[in-house]
Scaffold this active site. Structure first.
Site, short mmCIF file in Angstrom:
data_model
loop_
_atom_site.label_atom_id
_atom_site.label_comp_id
_atom_site.label_asym_id
_atom_site.label_seq_id
_atom_site.Cartn_x
_atom_site.Cartn_y
_atom_site.Cartn_z
N ASN A 70 1.63 3.47 -9.73
CA ASN A 70 2.62 2.64 -10.41
C ASN A 70 2.09 2.34 -11.82
O ASN A 70 0.89 2.17 -12.01
CB ASN A 70 2.80 1.33 -9.62
CG ASN A 70 4.04 0.59 -10.03
OD1 ASN A 70 4.12 0.05 -11.13
ND2 ASN A 70 5.02 0.59 -9.16
N GLU A 80 -4.39 6.81 2.39
CA GLU A 80 -4.73 6.42 3.77
C GLU A 80 -3.84 5.28 4.24
O GLU A 80 -3.35 5.26 5.36
CB GLU A 80 -6.19 5.97 3.88
CG GLU A 80 -7.21 7.02 3.51
CD GLU A 80 -7.61 6.97 2.04
OE1 GLU A 80 -6.71 6.84 1.18
OE2 GLU A 80 -8.80 7.07 1.75
N1 THU Z 1 -7.12 6.80 -3.79
C1 THU Z 1 -6.68 7.05 -2.54
O1 THU Z 1 -5.51 7.42 -2.33
N2 THU Z 1 -7.54 6.89 -1.51
C2 THU Z 1 -8.84 6.50 -1.64
O2 THU Z 1 -9.51 6.27 -0.64
C3 THU Z 1 -9.42 6.35 -2.97
C4 THU Z 1 -8.46 6.36 -4.09
C5 THU Z 1 -6.17 6.96 -4.91
C6 THU Z 1 -5.76 5.66 -5.54
C7 THU Z 1 -5.33 6.12 -6.93
O3 THU Z 1 -3.99 6.56 -6.86
C8 THU Z 1 -6.22 7.33 -7.19
O4 THU Z 1 -6.75 7.73 -5.94
C9 THU Z 1 -7.35 7.07 -8.15
O5 THU Z 1 -8.09 5.98 -7.74
#
Ligand code: THU
Length: 169
Positions: A70, A80
């Site tokens: 966003n 997750e």
């Molecule tokens: N992100 C995840 O989807 N899972 C994680 O465990 C770590 C980080 C995403 C959040 C954000 O959209 C991007 O990775 C960079 O931090």
């Protein structure tokens, strides 16, 4: 008053390490492949870091999630948690057996397993508690080793959970 010196305790955690995804057991491999597919629909226009997750439920269904970013950064959500909340929303009475997670970046090839962030670890621990059973966690990168943990306990030692709170209703 003389102060006592502290005692110490050690917590050890354990992961299975697979040289590559192709060495995984079939069920884990299929779940990781589902997570890899989910990476392609991630919405990550700000970080360009694309994450996919796939939750395997006790009824055999696989529920997907990917990161949803966003412009107001904190309003986004990790892959997750999107997968787990997706599962909780459509199959509220079915336990989650396992979750696989993987990622892709625009800038470099990720050759280490994606390790879930703290907030996602806390969420996985809530769902272990919710259904009273361990959730297997399969962590992959774009290439390279895959780590597998049989429970969130290895990723979140000394976790805060409902046992600290007054009895549930
Ligand atoms: N992100 C995840 O989807 N899972 C994680 O465990 C770590 C980080 C995403 C959040 C954000 O959209 C991007 O990775 C960079 O931090």
């Amino acid at each position: 008053m003389t102060k006592l010196s502290p005692t110490r305790f050690t917590i050890s955690t354990e992961f299975e390490v697979y040289k590559s995804a192709s060495d995984l057991e079939q069920q884990d491999l299929e779940l990781l492949q589902a997570a890899q597919k989910a990476v392609d629909s991630a919405y990550a226009p700000y970080s360009h870091f694309y994450v996919g997750a796939a939750a395997l439920l006790e009824n055999g269904k696989i529920v997907l999630g990917n990161n949803q970013e966003n412009a107001a950064y904190p309003s986004g959500l990790c892959a997750e948690r999107v997968a787990i909340f997706h599962a909780g929303a459509i199959y509220p009475d079915i336990a989650i057996k396992a979750i696989a997670v993987t990622c892709k970046s625009k800038s470099n090839i990720i050759n280490v397993p994606l390790s879930p962030c703290g907030g996602c670890r806390q969420t996985i621990s809530e769902y272990e508690n919710r259904y009273g059973q361990k959730i297997r966690i399969i962590m992959g990168g774009e290439t390279g080793e895959v780590y597998v943990s049989e429970s969130i306990e290895n990723l979140l030692p000394l976790m805060f959970n409902a046992k600290y709170l007054p009895a549930k209703d």
